[in-house]
Design a protein around this motif. Structure first.
Motif, mmCIF file in Angstrom:
data_model
loop_
_atom_site.group_PDB
_atom_site.id
_atom_site.type_symbol
_atom_site.label_atom_id
_atom_site.label_comp_id
_atom_site.label_asym_id
_atom_site.label_seq_id
_atom_site.Cartn_x
_atom_site.Cartn_y
_atom_site.Cartn_z
ATOM 1 N N THR A 109 0.837 -1.197 0.000
ATOM 2 C CA THR A 109 0.000 0.000 0.000
ATOM 3 C C THR A 109 0.875 1.251 0.000
ATOM 4 N N MET A 110 0.572 2.176 -0.921
ATOM 5 C CA MET A 110 1.338 3.421 -0.998
ATOM 6 C C MET A 110 0.881 4.397 0.077
ATOM 7 N N ILE A 111 1.853 5.040 0.709
ATOM 8 C CA ILE A 111 1.556 6.098 1.675
ATOM 9 C C ILE A 111 2.141 7.393 1.134
ATOM 10 N N VAL A 112 1.269 8.385 0.949
ATOM 11 C CA VAL A 112 1.690 9.705 0.491
ATOM 12 C C VAL A 112 1.778 10.594 1.727
ATOM 13 N N VAL A 113 2.984 11.066 2.023
ATOM 14 C CA VAL A 113 3.193 11.872 3.227
ATOM 15 C C VAL A 113 3.373 13.336 2.831
ATOM 16 N N ASP A 114 2.382 14.144 3.188
ATOM 17 C CA ASP A 114 2.431 15.575 2.913
ATOM 18 C C ASP A 114 3.531 16.178 3.789
ATOM 19 N N VAL A 120 -2.052 9.276 9.988
ATOM 20 C CA VAL A 120 -2.909 9.117 8.813
ATOM 21 C C VAL A 120 -3.945 10.236 8.782
ATOM 22 N N THR A 121 -4.079 10.894 7.622
ATOM 23 C CA THR A 121 -5.087 11.942 7.470
ATOM 24 C C THR A 121 -6.297 11.448 6.684
ATOM 25 N N SER A 122 -6.073 10.550 5.714
ATOM 26 C CA SER A 122 -7.198 9.978 4.967
ATOM 27 C C SER A 122 -6.757 8.709 4.252
ATOM 28 N N VAL A 123 -7.745 7.921 3.863
ATOM 29 C CA VAL A 123 -7.495 6.675 3.138
ATOM 30 C C VAL A 123 -8.391 6.688 1.906
ATOM 31 N N LEU A 124 -7.808 6.395 0.752
ATOM 32 C CA LEU A 124 -8.544 6.428 -0.506
ATOM 33 C C LEU A 124 -8.504 5.054 -1.154
ATOM 34 N N GLN A 125 -9.664 4.520 -1.478
ATOM 35 C CA GLN A 125 -9.732 3.235 -2.176
ATOM 36 C C GLN A 125 -9.906 3.527 -3.663
ATOM 37 N N THR A 126 -8.987 3.049 -4.480
ATOM 38 C CA THR A 126 -9.072 3.277 -5.925
ATOM 39 C C THR A 126 -9.126 1.929 -6.642
ATOM 40 N N ALA A 127 -9.348 1.974 -7.942
ATOM 41 C CA ALA A 127 -9.364 0.743 -8.737
ATOM 42 C C ALA A 127 -8.007 0.046 -8.662
ATOM 43 N N ALA A 156 -0.926 10.864 4.720
ATOM 44 C CA ALA A 156 -0.493 11.099 6.098
ATOM 45 C C ALA A 156 0.354 12.363 6.173
ATOM 46 N N ARG A 157 0.629 12.771 7.405
ATOM 47 C CA ARG A 157 1.545 13.884 7.672
ATOM 48 C C ARG A 157 2.533 13.434 8.730
ATOM 49 N N PRO A 158 3.732 14.010 8.729
ATOM 50 C CA PRO A 158 4.691 13.659 9.789
ATOM 51 C C PRO A 158 4.091 13.966 11.160
ATOM 52 N N LYS A 159 4.291 13.078 12.106
ATOM 53 C CA LYS A 159 3.740 13.251 13.453
ATOM 54 C C LYS A 159 4.233 14.547 14.086
ATOM 55 N N ALA A 160 5.490 14.893 13.867
ATOM 56 C CA ALA A 160 6.050 16.120 14.449
ATOM 57 C C ALA A 160 5.271 17.347 13.970
ATOM 58 N N TYR A 161 4.855 17.346 12.700
ATOM 59 C CA TYR A 161 4.081 18.459 12.146
ATOM 60 C C TYR A 161 2.703 18.520 12.797
ATOM 61 N N VAL A 162 2.055 17.370 12.918
ATOM 62 C CA VAL A 162 0.714 17.307 13.508
ATOM 63 C C VAL A 162 0.752 17.780 14.960
#
Length: 80
Positions: free
Chosen positions: A33-38, A52-59, A66-72
């Motif tokens: 599963t790919m994780i895109v980290v802003d 984790v900020t959101s989860v997207l189900q695609t074809a 997600a965002r780095p925990k330090a940023y959050v």
């Protein structure tokens, strides 16, 4: 069966490359599963804690954003 991932969940991910958008970093879970980290680009080749900020189900499968925990934590503390 892939584990359920929910917004707000914390995980550790290795950022391996930059993403399509400015500042993004890309990592993968063990199941592919790919994780895109802003804001993750500056952590390429590092293992970081993310939230984790959101989860997207695609074809093509599932993508996790997600965002780095330090940023959050920084934003959360400024709001207090």
């Amino acid at each position: 069966l892939k584990p359920v991932v929910l917004p707000g969940e914390e995980m550790v991910v290795q950022i391996i490359k930059d993403g399509k958008e400015i500042g993004q970093g890309i990592g993968y879970l063990d199941d592919g599963t790919m994780i895109v980290v802003d804001g993750g680009k500056k952590y390429i080749n590092e293992l970081i804690d993310v939230v984790v900020t959101s989860v997207l189900q695609t074809a093509a499968g599932r993508m996790i954003f997600a965002r780095p925990k330090a940023y959050v934590e920084k934003i959360f503390n400024e709001v207090k």
